[in-house]
Write an enzyme that holds these catalytic residues in place. Structure first.
Site, short mmCIF file in Angstrom:
data_model
loop_
_atom_site.label_atom_id
_atom_site.label_comp_id
_atom_site.label_asym_id
_atom_site.label_seq_id
_atom_site.Cartn_x
_atom_site.Cartn_y
_atom_site.Cartn_z
N PHE A 1 -2.77 -14.02 4.43
CA PHE A 1 -3.42 -12.80 4.90
C PHE A 1 -4.31 -12.28 3.79
CE2 PHE A 1 -3.93 -8.25 5.48
CZ PHE A 1 -4.32 -8.19 6.81
N ASP B 1 -5.41 -14.05 -4.65
CA ASP B 1 -5.29 -12.76 -3.96
C ASP B 1 -3.96 -12.15 -4.39
OD1 ASP B 1 -4.71 -10.70 -2.22
OD2 ASP B 1 -5.34 -11.76 -0.41
N LYS C 1 -3.42 -2.66 -3.69
CA LYS C 1 -2.38 -1.77 -3.16
C LYS C 1 -1.76 -0.82 -4.19
CE LYS C 1 -1.01 -4.72 0.71
NZ LYS C 1 -1.34 -3.78 1.79
#
Length: 400
Positions: free
Chosen positions: A140, A225, A254
């Site tokens: 993702f 990532d 995040k």
């Protein structure tokens, strides 16, 4: 539920675009590892907004840094410099070993940056035919059209086809499949070291090291990532630092500012300078307030030795969850973990856990994700395990 809260949620649902399947809880306050809802109930937060609130809700140092910066300077255009932006870039470069930083607003936008940077570098060095990006199934990488094309989950893609061309996925941990997929059109390989949304699946270190070596042999960039796994989440500041290799480009977001909107794309010198003025941009990326908050986050992690606490609490979660009836295994790294269940009870167990005051989420029908603050204590960890065990026992009993 209180009728007043029910009415409030119904009103909210009439006004919000229905892009989320929201749980009918209205959170109003947080403190450390705890959340409090509109009716005054408390919850142990072992999800933290999907691995975001790494140093705890309402962290005093972060709150004061943001407040102080807001009283001085909130925003200027990125055609000028600000001190928090430059200070944060220097800190991230020193911590990551990567030379330069571009700031954006979130994980998707820094992954978009990484893709554009990889393409620009590859095309300058090798020619216009170098633009393809290979990622992994179950990955993702975001919800923009390009990052969605890089995401290895067809169920998330099909509604928005046709997607941008030049993106391909291969099975995770399959080095032979990756080797077959690489071609003279490949600009980069893009990988999460632990696939968060794919079920909290840690990729083997030897596979990741082989990917690095293969990229070097084939003249292909390696993008990591680290949006979910970075900023101390795996017990290292960046996930690759415990796995024996280094990327060419890496992204974090995040947890970077503990809930304020910011992301960073970091790259080594040769790659970073493939961008020139006007090649990429953002209005809000690298704003003074989120950068000041991010600097406070870095101070918290360092001064409170939260990487060590992350590793210790990871062991405690793994041992405690693994001992529960109905848990087949505990997988992940650091405080990005999944309890893999013996049956497909994850959704109902997550709901029962919420009713017992524990916030977790089901990432697969048989897997429940835990991503608590790095500040979580041994006592809070034990309480989280206990509440989850009670919820799981109720799910198993309902099945029998």
């Amino acid at each position: 539920m209180n009728p007043e809260v029910t009415a409030w949620i119904e009103k909210a649902d009439r006004k919000l675009i229905p892009a989320y399947g929201r749980t009918p809880v209205v959170f109003t306050r947080g403190q450390g590892v705890w959340l409090f809802d509109r009716e005054g109930r408390s919850y142990l937060d072992c999800l933290t907004g999907l691995a975001v609130v790494a140093v705890g809700h309402a962290n005093p140092r972060v709150a004061e840094a943001a407040r102080a910066q807001m009283s001085e300077l909130v925003h200027v255009s990125n055609i000028f410099y600000t001190e928090p932006m430059v200070s944060l870039a220097g800190r991230l470069s020193a911590l990551s070993g990567l030379d330069r930083v571009f700031f954006a607003n979130c994980g998707a936008t820094v992954n978009e940056t990484a893709i554009k940077l990889a393409r620009r570098y590859a095309q300058k060095k090798h020619g216009a035919h170098r633009y393809e990006v290979i990622s992994l199934l179950d990955s993702f990488h975001g919800r923009t059209l390009a990052t969605l094309a890089a995401t290895g989950q067809p169920s998330k893609q099909e509604t928005f086809e046709p997607l941008p061309p030049g993106f391909f996925q291969v099975p995770p941990a399959d080095i032979a499949a990756l080797d077959r997929a690489l071609s003279d059109r490949t600009a980069a390989v893009m990988i999460e070291t632990t696939q968060g949304e794919g079920g909290v699946i840690p990729l083997p270190a030897d596979f990741l090291q082989e990917v690095r070596e293969m990229c070097d042999r084939r003249g292909v960039l390696l993008i990591i990532d680290d949006v979910q796994a970075g900023m101390g989440r795996t017990g290292h500041m960046f996930s690759w630092q415990g796995l024996g290799f280094e990327p060419d480009i890496a992204t974090v977001a995040k947890a970077l500012a503990n809930g304020l909107a910011i992301g960073a794309c970091m790259a080594r010198e040769e790659v970073a300078t493939a961008f020139g003025p006007g090649d990429h941009g953002t209005t809000f990326g690298g704003g003074p307030v989120p950068c000041a908050a991010a600097l406070a986050v870095l101070d918290e992690i360092a001064e409170r030795d939260l990487l060590a606490n992350c590793r210790a609490r990871s062991r405690q979660f793994a041992e405690g969850l693994g001992a529960l009836d109905g848990v087949m295994e505990v997988r992940g790294r650091g405080l990005l973990l999944a309890a893999v269940l013996e049956g497909e009870w994850a959704a109902e167990t997550t709901q029962r856990a919420l009713e017992l005051g524990l916030v977790v989420n089901n990432v697969r029908p048989d897997a429940v994700r835990f991503a608590p603050p790095l500040t979580i204590t041994p006592e809070e960890t034990a309480e989280a395990i206990s509440r989850f065990g009670e919820a799981l026992s109720a799910s198993i009993a309902a099945e029998s």
